[in-house]
Scaffold this active site. Sequence first.
Site, PDB file in Angstrom:
ATOM      1  N   SER A  52      95.599  43.894   1.606  1.00 40.03           N
ATOM      2  CA  SER A  52      95.696  42.707   0.723  1.00 40.03           C
ATOM      3  C   SER A  52      94.510  41.696   1.192  1.00 40.03           C
ATOM      4  O   SER A  52      94.513  40.691   0.488  1.00 40.03           O
ATOM      5  CB  SER A  52      97.078  42.120   1.456  1.00 40.03           C
ATOM      6  N   LYS A  55      93.152  40.532  -2.145  1.00 36.48           N
ATOM      7  CA  LYS A  55      93.569  39.429  -2.991  1.00 36.48           C
ATOM      8  C   LYS A  55      92.564  38.264  -2.869  1.00 36.48           C
ATOM      9  O   LYS A  55      92.424  37.420  -3.413  1.00 36.48           O
ATOM     10  CB  LYS A  55      94.737  38.705  -2.279  1.00 36.48           C
ATOM     11  N   SER A 112     101.259  36.761   0.593  1.00 37.12           N
ATOM     12  CA  SER A 112     100.629  38.022   0.144  1.00 37.12           C
ATOM     13  C   SER A 112     101.232  38.625  -0.735  1.00 37.12           C
ATOM     14  O   SER A 112     101.436  39.739  -0.882  1.00 37.12           O
ATOM     15  CB  SER A 112     100.259  38.980   1.396  1.00 37.12           C
ATOM     16  N   LYS A 214      92.566  35.610   5.533  1.00 35.04           N
ATOM     17  CA  LYS A 214      93.482  36.441   5.075  1.00 35.04           C
ATOM     18  C   LYS A 214      93.710  37.605   5.905  1.00 35.04           C
ATOM     19  O   LYS A 214      92.732  38.131   6.390  1.00 35.04           O
ATOM     20  CB  LYS A 214      93.291  36.920   3.618  1.00 35.04           C
TER      21      LYS A 214
END
Length: 295
Positions: A52, A55, A112, A214
């Site tokens: 993720s 992203k 997420s 993140k």
Amino acid sequence: MYIMKKLYLGLILLGLTAFSANASNTSSIVIDAKTGNVLYSDNAETLRYPASLTKLMTLYITFNALETGKLKMTDKLKVSHTAASRSPSKLGMPAGSYIDVKTLIQALIVKSANDCATVLAEALSPTERDFAVLMTKTAHKLGMYRTTFKNASGLPNSQQKTTAKDLAILGAAIYHHFPQYYHLFSITQFTYNNTTYKTHNYLLNDSLGTDGMKTGYTAASGFNILTSAQQGNYRVIAVTLGHKKVKQRDESISKMMEISLNHIQENKQINTYNLKNAINRSIKTEKTKTAYNNR
């Protein structure tokens, strides 16, 4: 045309000094956010699955679209059947519904949400596949030369790979190119359709001054994180990839940032060899003085 403001990435773009005293199955890097100088690296150019952390590039392109007027925070984007069919983690929006850009951004950072990544991708390109091509081109413009994106979310794809070094460049690019949006990465929760979602980034607002960015996980990638911390006038950006446990990941990156920040504040001329040795010795211990163990 994408905003490519001058970014002082210094040694990152010139290459890393090899250091393998802490041989491991993980990849890590810490950079000085102001200068771009590499403070610590361990397997930082090994190809990895980003999960993720992908992203972050979706958000980088979204922030650019907001700045150029292609999108507004209040715009409501349509959820396609493709987006609605994405596997979790997701908000579970039905096909044909609409959701505003601000909520989509919050959902990418906190939840997420894979479906939200696809909604943004399809709003900015004809298809998510086209958006992934744009992601890769943008990555290469930033100097992320070993990175290839295949989707907007980080869902498993054997061809979607990056390195800790490249992700550090991306983290620095977000911080320097879009400071007006950086505060969004410190969000710990948001509410959508009367449901409150909480962050997976347990290091936010710890004693180090960690304020983004993140986390990510797939079975193939292990537990990943790209984060940043500031003490006084000094900021570091750190990445670590491929951990088997969340706590191991968070403790390791806390130590990397804590020791790096201490060295920056104490030394005008950083001895990177001594710094790397100090970090590696600390990582081998069972406990850290950082806030994580006080949770």
